[in-house]
Design an enzyme around this catalytic site. Structure first.
Site, PDB file in Angstrom:
ATOM      1  N   SER A   4       0.825  -1.211   0.000  1.00 16.15           N
ATOM      2  CA  SER A   4       0.000   0.000   0.000  1.00 16.15           C
ATOM      3  C   SER A   4       0.861   1.265   0.000  1.00 16.15           C
ATOM      4  CB  SER A   4      -0.962  -0.008   1.198  1.00 16.15           C
ATOM      5  OG  SER A   4      -0.254  -0.124   2.400  1.00 16.15           O
ATOM      6  N   PHE A   5       1.948   1.262   0.765  1.00 15.19           N
ATOM      7  CA  PHE A   5       2.762   2.476   0.824  1.00 15.19           C
ATOM      8  C   PHE A   5       3.519   2.704  -0.488  1.00 15.19           C
ATOM      9  CE2 PHE A   5       6.567   4.888   2.466  1.00 15.19           C
ATOM     10  CZ  PHE A   5       5.875   6.069   2.627  1.00 15.19           C
ATOM     11  N   LYS A  39      10.717   0.865   6.973  1.00 21.84           N
ATOM     12  CA  LYS A  39      10.976   1.065   8.402  1.00 21.84           C
ATOM     13  C   LYS A  39      11.301  -0.287   9.021  1.00 21.84           C
ATOM     14  CE  LYS A  39       7.692   4.904   8.641  1.00 21.84           C
ATOM     15  NZ  LYS A  39       6.328   5.309   9.021  1.00 21.84           N
ATOM     16  N   LYS A  64       9.705   2.915  16.835  1.00 23.00           N
ATOM     17  CA  LYS A  64       8.393   3.326  17.351  1.00 23.00           C
ATOM     18  C   LYS A  64       7.461   2.162  17.671  1.00 23.00           C
ATOM     19  CE  LYS A  64       6.356   3.062  12.978  1.00 23.00           C
ATOM     20  NZ  LYS A  64       5.211   3.296  12.133  1.00 23.00           N
ATOM     21  N   ASP A 121       5.852  10.293  14.007  1.00 21.36           N
ATOM     22  CA  ASP A 121       5.504   8.905  13.718  1.00 21.36           C
ATOM     23  C   ASP A 121       5.112   8.169  15.006  1.00 21.36           C
ATOM     24  OD1 ASP A 121       5.093   6.757  12.082  1.00 21.36           O
ATOM     25  OD2 ASP A 121       7.189   6.359  11.659  1.00 21.36           O
ATOM     26  N   SER A 167      -3.672  -0.628  15.258  1.00 21.79           N
ATOM     27  CA  SER A 167      -2.406  -1.185  14.781  1.00 21.79           C
ATOM     28  C   SER A 167      -2.134  -2.517  15.468  1.00 21.79           C
ATOM     29  CB  SER A 167      -1.250  -0.212  15.038  1.00 21.79           C
ATOM     30  OG  SER A 167      -0.702  -0.393  16.321  1.00 21.79           O
TER      31      SER A 167
END
Lengths: 359, 359
Positions: free
Chosen positions: B32-33, B126, B209, B262, B272
């Site tokens: 998707s990104f 990431k 994160k 973020d 998430s």
């Protein structure tokens, strides 16, 4: 006159030994936060007095151990003394913690001045003095130039503190002794007091964050997503730290509890007045309508006016604050906020890492 | 062979003039990104190719202009070309944007190596390579030692980007030309690309994160308040920046979009996977139960294992990461997280402002 000098006292007291002479602490102001902090000090074994202007309320809290107006659901520590006699409250104490609203802050300091000998004075008030644009630490220095002083700020909802939910705060002072004494008075297993020596940075976080709660509320009215909310938070930190650095603060302070911590709490609380005013403005209401609907104004509106003025004088780039001002006072459309975020002027993410001219 | 050298090309192209030769951009990876970013570049007028391993999927997107698997609800730009031929996708391009998951990142770079001449390679992934504890920028340097490179990271939910909701991201590179080219390729009125030269700082934000999303989920299971959530966020930033500084990053980078931006997005997204695994663990479930209930594991779990190991080697104090490890793998009670926040070891709010030894 206090017999033990404040600084000797702090020096003489080792952290580990709870059986030494108790710190004598007075909290000025019996709102919810003042009451919660006084209760924390009393629970910690400090000889604690809460000063409240109204004698009847003081007496009632002394009898019932409840602050029925501000924290009706919580039983306060039995050892907490409440007084409406300011001389008695301030004389011969070690720490004076001031939680008086910014518009009365100076006049209360003037009132306690005759009784100040070696006490340290700590501001717990978040805000800016109207017209003068003075911060609370500056008012302390002007009114009580001899005292050791500091400020305390952080994401500290009073109800959560008295309920014993884990929380943290920051004490900032140039004096190691003041920092140590405040940590000793308030630090506990559920309330953690961190230290900093960046007085201006710490108090600016608390003073400026309300601006961005208005912006976040305005954005929420437009149903923005996570990406946009994160950008508002980050650009808010960019302009807060930019402004603060111009006043001599350290930008890294905004990484801490009094900076991003307090901003995060404020911006994720849809019940705050600032957020609600912003939401109403985002729906296209005028400031008058928004205030009327809410039944009161919000601190953030005044902060926007003052900070915008000061930013122009200091030549600091603050696009969010400016955009808010234009929406509220110059009939710009609420979408102005989004546009201000997308403006192409400053292209460095963190200008203290990569200066804008080098992008 | 590309006829125009990458660097000459960037130099020759003024920002204002959209009518110059279009940048040739390839995005590797059709998740998707990757799809959202390729679409952004195509909309910006770049000559854009999206490389997808599966030939059938590539053909389908070329015909329908929809990525039915990852972004079924969005019509993609008609000028976006999709290819499953990696040589064709990579040869003679200016920018290669890599969105391949961390476990296949290195092998894809090895595959494109023969076709690299003067392209710049930017990681949009990431994560940390399992076992080696290498970051994506390090893998680029190892596999393609001659290329100009950079990383891109920020709070960038793909669905919001293709929907045109305002968003920002950070490109970090030591090369001004790379930063400029990526800004040119992706920057638009709705997608703002900020610049940084702190490559490690920017990629560490995105990689670490997920740890704190697990912690935030765990805390939510205990119904913590705003004060506690703010403290988790701030202490997370403290240990992320402490770890990053040990690896040569600038702590101020964490004030930006790739750091706190973020982290904020991740920690306020209850949907998430990291948050949900944390929530289940907070309810007292074992990791096995939590994974079974969720139907899959979460990136954060692997990151906790790796970062804890590395933190021990580097002697970095990371109480939240440690506490999470103990809860997940050593049967410590979930309340361990709260205790880790309240530990009295480090008493400075931001240690880069006031070192712990001076508190």
């Amino acid at each position: 006159m206090t017999e033990i000098n404040f600084s000797d006292f702090v020096n003489a007291m080792p952290t580990e030994d709870k059986n030494t002479v108790a710190l004598r602490v007075t909290v000025l102001g019996g709102g919810s936060f003042g009451t919660a902090i006084a209760n924390t000090a009393a629970r910690n074994g400090c000889d604690t007095t809460l000063w409240i202007r109204d004698a009847k309320t003081a007496q009632e809290i002394n009898e019932k151990h409840v602050n029925t107006r501000y924290l009706p659901d919580f039983k306060l520590d039995k050892n907490l003394k409440v007084s409406s006699d300011i001389e008695q409250a301030v004389r011969d104490k070690d720490l004076i913690l001031v939680t008086i609203p910014s518009h009365s802050f100076r006049s209360v300091l003037q009132k306690i001045k005759p009784f100040i000998t070696a006490q340290a004075v700590i501001s717990l008030t978040k805000g800016i003095e109207v017209d003068s644009f003075k911060f609370m630490s500056e008012i302390i220095r002007e009114e009580l130039p001899q005292v050791p002083y500091g400020v305390l700020s952080g994401p500290n909802l009073a109800k959560e503190i008295v309920a014993g939910m884990p929380a943290g705060t920051v004490v900032a002072s140039h004096s190691e002794r003041v920092r140590f004494a405040v940590q000793k008075a308030l630090h506990s297993a559920l309330f953690r007091v961190f230290a900093s020596d960046d007085v201006h940075g710490v108090e600016l976080g608390g003073a400026l964050k309300n601006i961005y709660a208005v912006a976040m509320g305005m954005a929420a009215a437009h149903k923005v997503g996570e990406n946009t909310r994160s950008m508002i938070l980050t650009r808010a930190l960019a302009e807060m730290s930019r402004f603060a650095v111009k006043l001599g603060a350290n930008p890294l302070t905004f990484l801490g509890l009094s900076g991003v911590g307090d901003l995060f709490a404020t911006c994720t609380s849809p019940l705050s007045r600032n957020y609600q005013i912003g939401f109403a403005l985002g729906q296209g209401k005028t400031l008058e309508q928004a205030i009327k609907d809410l039944g009161q104004t919000a601190e953030g509106i005044n902060t926007i006016i003052q900070v915008r003025k000061r930013a122009i004088e200091l030549d600091v780039y603050m696009p969010i604050t400016n955009a808010l001002y234009e929406v509220i006072f110059e009939h710009a459309p609420p979408l102005n906020i989004a546009l201000s975020l997308m403006k192409n002027g400053h292209r460095s993410d963190v200008e203290f890492v990569l200066p804008h001219r080098d992008v």
